[in-house]
Design a protein around this motif. Sequence first.
Motif, PDB file in Angstrom:
ATOM      1  N   GLU A  34       7.021  20.069  -0.893  1.00 40.31           N
ATOM      2  CA  GLU A  34       7.233  19.043  -1.916  1.00 40.31           C
ATOM      3  C   GLU A  34       8.647  18.472  -1.840  1.00 40.31           C
ATOM      4  O   GLU A  34       8.853  17.271  -1.969  1.00 40.31           O
ATOM      5  N   ASN A  35       9.630  19.349  -1.642  1.00 37.91           N
ATOM      6  CA  ASN A  35      11.007  18.872  -1.511  1.00 37.91           C
ATOM      7  C   ASN A  35      11.153  17.969  -0.293  1.00 37.91           C
ATOM      8  O   ASN A  35      11.876  16.961  -0.329  1.00 37.91           O
ATOM      9  N   GLU A  36      10.465  18.302   0.784  1.00 38.02           N
ATOM     10  CA  GLU A  36      10.510  17.459   1.975  1.00 38.02           C
ATOM     11  C   GLU A  36       9.841  16.113   1.711  1.00 38.02           C
ATOM     12  O   GLU A  36      10.315  15.063   2.145  1.00 38.02           O
ATOM     13  N   ARG A  37       8.727  16.174   0.972  1.00 32.56           N
ATOM     14  CA  ARG A  37       8.015  14.930   0.660  1.00 32.56           C
ATOM     15  C   ARG A  37       8.861  13.998  -0.199  1.00 32.56           C
ATOM     16  O   ARG A  37       8.922  12.796   0.036  1.00 32.56           O
ATOM     17  N   VAL A  38       9.555  14.580  -1.201  1.00 30.11           N
ATOM     18  CA  VAL A  38      10.410  13.786  -2.073  1.00 30.11           C
ATOM     19  C   VAL A  38      11.559  13.163  -1.291  1.00 30.11           C
ATOM     20  O   VAL A  38      12.003  12.053  -1.577  1.00 30.11           O
ATOM     21  N   ALA A  39      12.059  13.894  -0.286  1.00 31.67           N
ATOM     22  CA  ALA A  39      13.204  13.416   0.490  1.00 31.67           C
ATOM     23  C   ALA A  39      12.819  12.340   1.491  1.00 31.67           C
ATOM     24  O   ALA A  39      13.690  11.630   2.006  1.00 31.67           O
ATOM     25  N   GLU A  40      11.515  12.195   1.778  1.00 32.78           N
ATOM     26  CA  GLU A  40      11.080  11.207   2.750  1.00 32.78           C
ATOM     27  C   GLU A  40      11.300   9.786   2.244  1.00 32.78           C
ATOM     28  O   GLU A  40      11.274   9.538   1.048  1.00 32.78           O
ATOM     29  N   PRO A  41      11.507   8.842   3.143  1.00 29.72           N
ATOM     30  CA  PRO A  41      11.605   7.442   2.725  1.00 29.72           C
ATOM     31  C   PRO A  41      10.323   6.995   2.034  1.00 29.72           C
ATOM     32  O   PRO A  41       9.244   7.524   2.277  1.00 29.72           O
ATOM     33  N   THR A  42      10.441   6.014   1.161  1.00 28.11           N
ATOM     34  CA  THR A  42       9.290   5.518   0.415  1.00 28.11           C
ATOM     35  C   THR A  42       8.248   4.899   1.345  1.00 28.11           C
ATOM     36  O   THR A  42       8.588   4.302   2.358  1.00 28.11           O
ATOM     37  N   SER A  43       6.996   5.039   0.980  1.00 24.48           N
ATOM     38  CA  SER A  43       5.929   4.430   1.756  1.00 24.48           C
ATOM     39  C   SER A  43       5.904   2.934   1.505  1.00 24.48           C
ATOM     40  O   SER A  43       5.542   2.478   0.428  1.00 24.48           O
ATOM     41  N   ASN A  44       6.288   2.166   2.498  1.00 22.87           N
ATOM     42  CA  ASN A  44       6.247   0.717   2.352  1.00 22.87           C
ATOM     43  C   ASN A  44       4.813   0.204   2.367  1.00 22.87           C
ATOM     44  O   ASN A  44       4.555  -0.938   1.987  1.00 22.87           O
ATOM     45  N   ALA A  45       3.882   1.040   2.809  1.00 24.48           N
ATOM     46  CA  ALA A  45       2.469   0.626   2.799  1.00 24.48           C
ATOM     47  C   ALA A  45       1.997   0.409   1.364  1.00 24.48           C
ATOM     48  O   ALA A  45       1.305  -0.569   1.061  1.00 24.48           O
ATOM     49  N   CYS A  46       2.349   1.317   0.452  1.00 23.20           N
ATOM     50  CA  CYS A  46       1.944   1.150  -0.951  1.00 23.20           C
ATOM     51  C   CYS A  46       2.616  -0.060  -1.580  1.00 23.20           C
ATOM     52  O   CYS A  46       2.022  -0.769  -2.396  1.00 23.20           O
ATOM     53  N   ILE A  47       3.875  -0.283  -1.213  1.00 19.64           N
ATOM     54  CA  ILE A  47       4.572  -1.461  -1.738  1.00 19.64           C
ATOM     55  C   ILE A  47       3.860  -2.731  -1.273  1.00 19.64           C
ATOM     56  O   ILE A  47       3.675  -3.683  -2.019  1.00 19.64           O
ATOM     57  N   ASN A  48       3.427  -2.737  -0.012  1.00 15.68           N
ATOM     58  CA  ASN A  48       2.742  -3.906   0.524  1.00 15.68           C
ATOM     59  C   ASN A  48       1.425  -4.157  -0.211  1.00 15.68           C
ATOM     60  O   ASN A  48       1.059  -5.293  -0.492  1.00 15.68           O
ATOM     61  N   LEU A  49       0.708  -3.080  -0.539  1.00 20.18           N
ATOM     62  CA  LEU A  49      -0.543  -3.245  -1.284  1.00 20.18           C
ATOM     63  C   LEU A  49      -0.284  -3.820  -2.672  1.00 20.18           C
ATOM     64  O   LEU A  49      -1.083  -4.582  -3.205  1.00 20.18           O
ATOM     65  N   ALA A  50       0.856  -3.432  -3.277  1.00 21.51           N
ATOM     66  CA  ALA A  50       1.162  -3.925  -4.613  1.00 21.51           C
ATOM     67  C   ALA A  50       1.612  -5.383  -4.594  1.00 21.51           C
ATOM     68  O   ALA A  50       1.371  -6.128  -5.538  1.00 21.51           O
ATOM     69  N   PHE A  51       2.270  -5.798  -3.487  1.00 16.03           N
ATOM     70  CA  PHE A  51       2.852  -7.128  -3.435  1.00 16.03           C
ATOM     71  C   PHE A  51       1.915  -8.210  -2.927  1.00 16.03           C
ATOM     72  O   PHE A  51       2.147  -9.382  -3.178  1.00 16.03           O
ATOM     73  N   SER A  52       0.901  -7.845  -2.155  1.00 15.83           N
ATOM     74  CA  SER A  52       0.129  -8.893  -1.497  1.00 15.83           C
ATOM     75  C   SER A  52      -1.352  -8.587  -1.546  1.00 15.83           C
ATOM     76  O   SER A  52      -1.764  -7.462  -1.778  1.00 15.83           O
ATOM     77  N   GLY A  53      -2.164  -9.621  -1.353  1.00 16.75           N
ATOM     78  CA  GLY A  53      -3.605  -9.409  -1.270  1.00 16.75           C
ATOM     79  C   GLY A  53      -4.381 -10.184  -2.305  1.00 16.75           C
ATOM     80  O   GLY A  53      -3.851 -10.658  -3.301  1.00 16.75           O
TER      81      GLY A  53
END
Length: 800
Positions: free
Chosen positions: A259-278
């Motif tokens: 979980e600590n490794e997951r939190v430290a990972e860069p944000t998923s830009n894929a989810c941002i893309n789904l929120a911004f477009s479509g």
Amino acid sequence: TDKVVLSGWYREITNVGKDEFNSAFKACPVVQYTRNGSVLAVYTRISPIPNDFNAYELFTTAWKKSNNKLNEDFQLYDNIDNLNKSEQKWMWCNYDGNDVGFPRDCGKTGRVNNRWFTMPGGDHSPRSKQGASFAVHNSVECPSPSNALITRHDTNAINNIACKRMAMQPNNGIKSYYGADSITPNPHSCTVESDTDSYGGLHTCNKFCSTFQYMTCVGAHSNADAVFQDGTLDNCDTLNEDQPAACQCALVKNHLDLENERVAEPTSNACINLAFSGDFSSHEIYEYCDSNQDTCTVNINAKQQEITCSEFCSSHQDMVCVSASGIEALSDRRQCKSDKTPLDCALSSMHEYLQCECGFVPGSDRAIILKRGPVLVNNTQDYCSAYTTNGENDHANESDRRYQKVTLTLGVHSDTDSDGSIPVVAAKMAQDHSDTNLDSYNTQDVEVCQGLEFITPTDGDPSEMCSFGHRSDSVSNCYGKLEMSFNKASEKCAARNGHLLRLDNEDEFNKLSKIFRKQSFSIGLHSDNTFAGMEWDGYPGCKVDFEDLNYLTIKPKRLAHDCWQLNLKDKELSPHLCTDTKTWICEAYRPTETPTDKNNCESDSALSGVGGDLKKDEGGFCIFYLEDPKLSLPDDESGGFRNTEIAHFLAFSEETRTRKYYKEYGELVGAEFRGHYENDGNWAKLTRNNIGLTSDDTIVNIDHETDDFHCHFSPTNFGISRIYLQQHMLERIYPGAFKKHCFCGYKHLGKLVSRCDCTKNGVRNSNCQKEHRPMLYKSTYKENGEYVYCNNGQCDKPSP
């Protein structure tokens, strides 16, 4: 470890002294009392230890009630084993005997005499034939009750990875967070009020916690409003079918590193893309379920429509389907559970919902673009078509348009070597709807202007006059209103020479009723960070006994509700969250009150002298002006733009209409006339120096003398940000040619204009009261001999 030991002959064998005893107690506030060779009682602290708390004195010579109430500040057990199991807790105690130490006559069910401790040489002789001792437990293995409540520092804190894991899951069934409160001690857990009954029919905390990846239940309580130390700790499998439950969910130990490794990972830009477009009009996203750096998994609506995950993913810029599966039950969808059998991305399904994992097309630079900042690209989808007109209806196709609301949770890189980017931690999309009753731009506690001052009374002023607020007579303190959260209200009230209302007695209640009639407002009564203790704002350590407020009806307190609202009409106190935006009464400190009075919790009614005054805000104002509003502004905004005139002594053109106000019979009367050529020389005086700023720059250029002007002021330091940002930017469409200036000190308005609109504070538009009209014109007249009028309909709310 033994800290104080007496022999059977009343001699000191061990006595480490006050400093070492108190230091050990702060490290582990668990004390074992042994008497006549047997353990008699174990004391465990359950509320925060005050800074001046003298545990050594409390146990050895002065067992007292202050900051030391049974089952509020501490618990007593027969032995350590009972403490660890939270079994057979003591229920009766008394205090404050002269030269009498622990535990006086406290007992499991009632009074038990002659078991108390005292030191040799005092008023009493120790009563233990075989000796007595106090041992303070080691901090490394400090025992605690199995249902102990971890100290509540911030009831709304979501301050560990467990709470963050739960908060980031949309539609998670969480009604509220208990912050640092815990049912059982576990640093990797989060305790929440969970709607297990309606949330997919889960009914138990075990099932509820399992909906969060890598999490399991470690504590449960069937009554979410109960105090967790009440001894009724539930099993995680207890059914909760009628009301919300308190569930404590913890990250599984062997997944903490993951979980600590997951939190430290860069944000998923894929989810941002789904929120911004479509094309969201046909592909409605219900939940964002999981993500990594390259893909995002979501649940979408497949009811009564043939849709594939390929169609969904490809409708978003540079994205393709990676995997697909079906979901049938609503409860499974909410928990992001799908069928184990995968679907072909290109095939539709008979399921009501689809779970689609979307990723970027190989070689796409879309992820890099998203990381750089806002996505400012043309919308390629047809879900927001231009308005069409049909007869008089210029929004004929409104039903065909769809709006989406995207909520982004932003993070900040604290690393000094970072590139300055602000990552999006989570993105949540929802179908937008009208929020006419929701103000998202509340600037309630933002003080753009910071000037505060006392008003010096003149011979004609009544003795009960306040610089800020109201009072019934000169002997009473002044009471003013602040509208914000508790912490901010406390801070802002202190800056104005006051504290949030401390209700001393029924006589003060009656005075408040005389001033504020049947209103309701919040007061300075708040939690002292224990599960039941209360104290007054501005008087730390001054505990409140509700028996002293027996002239009021007091509604039951909920665990997370740490502040109180007073209803003058019904003579009632009701609890609410301290984070709520409420109207608070700020009460001035009495000038004769000394630090000793404050430390001794002396009632204000017992002090002599005149009442205290509160400092007045300097407030501020904004002026806006345009040469031709009809040509520059939209049709629905140009007609009401002009709400004032340039000051009469600045108007020099014949076409300029101006106005001057006179005071007749206690009221302002306005007279209109044209400009006069002699006034052009007055513009040389219109510099920033003239309004208290160190600059010779002009405020308004003389070329704009014939423009239309719009004026808006606030009597408080909190209103200017709302006037500027909300009322004249977010709510309106003003062109680049539009001129605007904002300044602190509404007293300077008479140097610029004749009248003005009013916004009281940062919480909502307008809402100024009748008292603000004379407050404005008296201030401007005192400053430069000109009365400025608060426009009709602007300063007309009842006062106070």
